[in-house]
Write a protein that holds these residues in place. Sequence first.
Motif, PDB file in Angstrom:
ATOM      1  N   LEU A  26       0.936  -1.212  -0.052  1.00 33.97           N
ATOM      2  CA  LEU A  26       0.087  -0.144  -0.149  1.00 33.97           C
ATOM      3  C   LEU A  26       0.981   1.303  -0.033  1.00 33.97           C
ATOM      4  CD1 LEU A  26      -2.478  -1.016   2.783  1.00 33.97           C
ATOM      5  CD2 LEU A  26      -3.053  -1.160   0.305  1.00 33.97           C
ATOM      6  N   THR A  27       0.561   2.410  -0.749  1.00 30.86           N
ATOM      7  CA  THR A  27       0.979   3.657  -0.574  1.00 30.86           C
ATOM      8  C   THR A  27       0.023   4.495   0.378  1.00 30.86           C
ATOM      9  OG1 THR A  27       2.151   3.372  -2.878  1.00 30.86           O
ATOM     10  CG2 THR A  27       1.665   5.628  -2.006  1.00 30.86           C
ATOM     11  N   ILE A  28       0.669   5.087   1.340  1.00 28.99           N
ATOM     12  CA  ILE A  28      -0.127   5.624   2.342  1.00 28.99           C
ATOM     13  C   ILE A  28      -0.192   7.334   1.925  1.00 28.99           C
ATOM     14  CG2 ILE A  28      -0.217   6.345   4.630  1.00 28.99           C
ATOM     15  CD1 ILE A  28      -0.417   3.264   3.965  1.00 28.99           C
ATOM     16  N   LYS A  29       1.100   7.809   1.436  1.00 30.77           N
ATOM     17  CA  LYS A  29       1.092   9.112   1.089  1.00 30.77           C
ATOM     18  C   LYS A  29       1.858   9.181  -0.218  1.00 30.77           C
ATOM     19  CE  LYS A  29       1.687  12.458   4.100  1.00 30.77           C
ATOM     20  NZ  LYS A  29       2.490  13.342   5.016  1.00 30.77           N
ATOM     21  N   HIS A  30       1.651  10.406  -0.880  1.00 31.76           N
ATOM     22  CA  HIS A  30       2.373  10.725  -2.096  1.00 31.76           C
ATOM     23  C   HIS A  30       3.255  12.142  -2.017  1.00 31.76           C
ATOM     24  CE1 HIS A  30       0.810   7.425  -4.732  1.00 31.76           C
ATOM     25  NE2 HIS A  30      -0.367   7.750  -4.138  1.00 31.76           N
TER      26      HIS A  30
END
Length: 204
Positions: A26-30
């Motif tokens: 999962l990517t939490i922040k960009h």
Amino acid sequence: MDIQLGLAGKDFVILLADNQITNSILTIKHDEDKIYKLSEHVVMSVSGEPGDSSNFSEYILGNTVLYNIRNQHELSVDSCAKFTRKELANALRSRSPYQVNYLIGGYNTISQKPALYRIDYLASIAKVEFAAHGYASYFCYSIFDRMKKPDLTQDEALDILAACVNELTRRLVINHSSYTLKLVDSNGVRVINGEELLKRTSAK
């Protein structure tokens, strides 16, 4: 999947870091800024476990700012790097080591020279002209070896970083969409627009 790059030029240091925070698949922040401003002439980029990266980096930042307030002058880039290495080594020998890697760069206002330090999670430290942490190191060291030269200009440094990002985009299975770049010279710290780097990348 962190990306960390650093280059020392003729009279400046530039650091690049990706903006993603991930957990497993999962990517939490960009939009995470992984490059901390320790003083007017020192910056520090971090990679590693998100919790460790945040906690230890804020500890280093807080102590650096406290020193500046108490002594009415900022720590040099060399002092910041060695202090960070010492604290990381102390933690390594305790029951709660930190899984973090650092690039610390800055401009020494006394010697009037730039400096870049590479520190890993085992608390080893080296003063270098270029450095990479994370998966970027598999792709970018050969580019640094080929394109880095003495008395590197800022424009040439951006071309090298653009070549690195272009290689990562083409060959790394994970695609990072945005980066933070910070440059330090005698005038202090300034942020370079990541869009400028992506334009150079698309032109390659």
